[in-house]
Design a protein around this motif. Sequence first.
Motif, PDB file in Angstrom:
ATOM      1  N   ASP A  38       0.816  -1.210   0.000  1.00  0.00           N
ATOM      2  CA  ASP A  38       0.000   0.000   0.000  1.00  0.00           C
ATOM      3  C   ASP A  38       0.854   1.266   0.000  1.00  0.00           C
ATOM      4  N   MET A  39       1.987   1.238   0.698  1.00  0.00           N
ATOM      5  CA  MET A  39       2.907   2.382   0.691  1.00  0.00           C
ATOM      6  C   MET A  39       3.388   2.657  -0.732  1.00  0.00           C
ATOM      7  N   ALA A  40       3.769   1.596  -1.435  1.00  0.00           N
ATOM      8  CA  ALA A  40       4.256   1.759  -2.809  1.00  0.00           C
ATOM      9  C   ALA A  40       3.152   2.272  -3.721  1.00  0.00           C
ATOM     10  N   CYS A  41       1.942   1.785  -3.512  1.00  0.00           N
ATOM     11  CA  CYS A  41       0.799   2.232  -4.305  1.00  0.00           C
ATOM     12  C   CYS A  41       0.550   3.721  -4.108  1.00  0.00           C
ATOM     13  N   LEU A  42       0.488   4.159  -2.868  1.00  0.00           N
ATOM     14  CA  LEU A  42       0.231   5.574  -2.585  1.00  0.00           C
ATOM     15  C   LEU A  42       1.383   6.459  -3.043  1.00  0.00           C
ATOM     16  N   ALA A  43       2.618   5.979  -2.898  1.00  0.00           N
ATOM     17  CA  ALA A  43       3.775   6.770  -3.322  1.00  0.00           C
ATOM     18  C   ALA A  43       3.749   7.047  -4.817  1.00  0.00           C
ATOM     19  N   HIS A  58      -6.190  -4.836 -15.093  1.00  0.00           N
ATOM     20  CA  HIS A  58      -6.451  -4.576 -16.519  1.00  0.00           C
ATOM     21  C   HIS A  58      -7.939  -4.354 -16.762  1.00  0.00           C
ATOM     22  N   GLN A  59      -8.784  -5.192 -16.171  1.00  0.00           N
ATOM     23  CA  GLN A  59     -10.231  -5.014 -16.333  1.00  0.00           C
ATOM     24  C   GLN A  59     -10.694  -3.680 -15.761  1.00  0.00           C
ATOM     25  N   LEU A  60     -10.155  -3.332 -14.593  1.00  0.00           N
ATOM     26  CA  LEU A  60     -10.526  -2.056 -13.978  1.00  0.00           C
ATOM     27  C   LEU A  60     -10.096  -0.885 -14.855  1.00  0.00           C
ATOM     28  N   ALA A  61      -8.903  -0.984 -15.424  1.00  0.00           N
ATOM     29  CA  ALA A  61      -8.423   0.085 -16.302  1.00  0.00           C
ATOM     30  C   ALA A  61      -9.335   0.248 -17.516  1.00  0.00           C
ATOM     31  N   LEU A  62      -9.789  -0.858 -18.097  1.00  0.00           N
ATOM     32  CA  LEU A  62     -10.706  -0.787 -19.229  1.00  0.00           C
ATOM     33  C   LEU A  62     -12.033  -0.136 -18.824  1.00  0.00           C
ATOM     34  N   ASP A  63     -12.505  -0.449 -17.620  1.00  0.00           N
ATOM     35  CA  ASP A  63     -13.736   0.170 -17.134  1.00  0.00           C
ATOM     36  C   ASP A  63     -13.561   1.683 -16.983  1.00  0.00           C
ATOM     37  N   ASN A  95       0.471  -0.652 -12.653  1.00  0.00           N
ATOM     38  CA  ASN A  95       1.201  -1.898 -12.862  1.00  0.00           C
ATOM     39  C   ASN A  95       0.208  -3.046 -12.657  1.00  0.00           C
ATOM     40  N   GLN A  96       0.690  -4.209 -12.275  1.00  0.00           N
ATOM     41  CA  GLN A  96      -0.209  -5.350 -12.114  1.00  0.00           C
ATOM     42  C   GLN A  96      -0.980  -5.312 -10.799  1.00  0.00           C
ATOM     43  N   VAL A  97      -0.696  -4.336  -9.945  1.00  0.00           N
ATOM     44  CA  VAL A  97      -1.316  -4.280  -8.625  1.00  0.00           C
ATOM     45  C   VAL A  97      -2.309  -3.124  -8.515  1.00  0.00           C
ATOM     46  N   TRP A  98      -2.007  -1.982  -9.123  1.00  0.00           N
ATOM     47  CA  TRP A  98      -2.883  -0.815  -8.997  1.00  0.00           C
ATOM     48  C   TRP A  98      -2.931  -0.046 -10.307  1.00  0.00           C
ATOM     49  N   VAL A  99      -3.922   0.843 -10.396  1.00  0.00           N
ATOM     50  CA  VAL A  99      -4.046   1.737 -11.546  1.00  0.00           C
ATOM     51  C   VAL A  99      -4.523   3.084 -11.033  1.00  0.00           C
TER      52      VAL A  99
END
Length: 201
Positions: free
Chosen positions: A46-51, A175-180, A192-196
């Motif tokens: 989560d730290m990496a995601c928020l950063a 990937h699905q979320l990004a398409l949405d 990346n493969q964890v967050w968008v």
Amino acid sequence: MMPDESSGIYSEPFVYTADWYERVYSGGKIDMDACFGCFGEHEERDMACLASVSPSQLDRVLVCGCGGGDNAGMLAWRWGIHNMTLVDWSRLSVALCRRRFPNAKVLQADVSCLPFEDHSFDLITALDLTEHLSEEVYWKFLGEVKRLLMPTFGRAIFLPGMTRRPEHINARTVHQLALDLQSLGFGGLRGNQVWVSARDR
């Protein structure tokens, strides 16, 4: 509610109720009150995601699905962000976060109909949230995020839970979320493969 080991499919569809959410899910958050300052089992992730969204450069922050306050705590103590609004469906989570963050605005709210004016936030976070939303609420929530983001420089970040659990009724890949997001007109997608993360256009 156990999975069928032969197929990997849960034998009964999981149905959220207010009782389950308060007693089983959010009830466990109360134990975290004694662990004030801890950031949960996914701290490094989560730290990496928020950063990735440089939160210290942003001002007005909305934390959706605040739970026990892990992500809000990271934003406050790692990046010095205190102008935060936190929302959750659970009254227990809201009560806990009000104690943890006395200077934040903490509300019990439905993410499909958030009580804020258009373009109210520079950053909106939704970590481990979308997998808990029904299909209808999920799409309404994405629309709310788009409505609430500041034009041009506002950014939302999503980290969908993709593990197979009964309460993950709407598990989507990044990937699905990004398409949405693209289908709704969001722009500036990166991740990346964890967050968008995305901007409102």
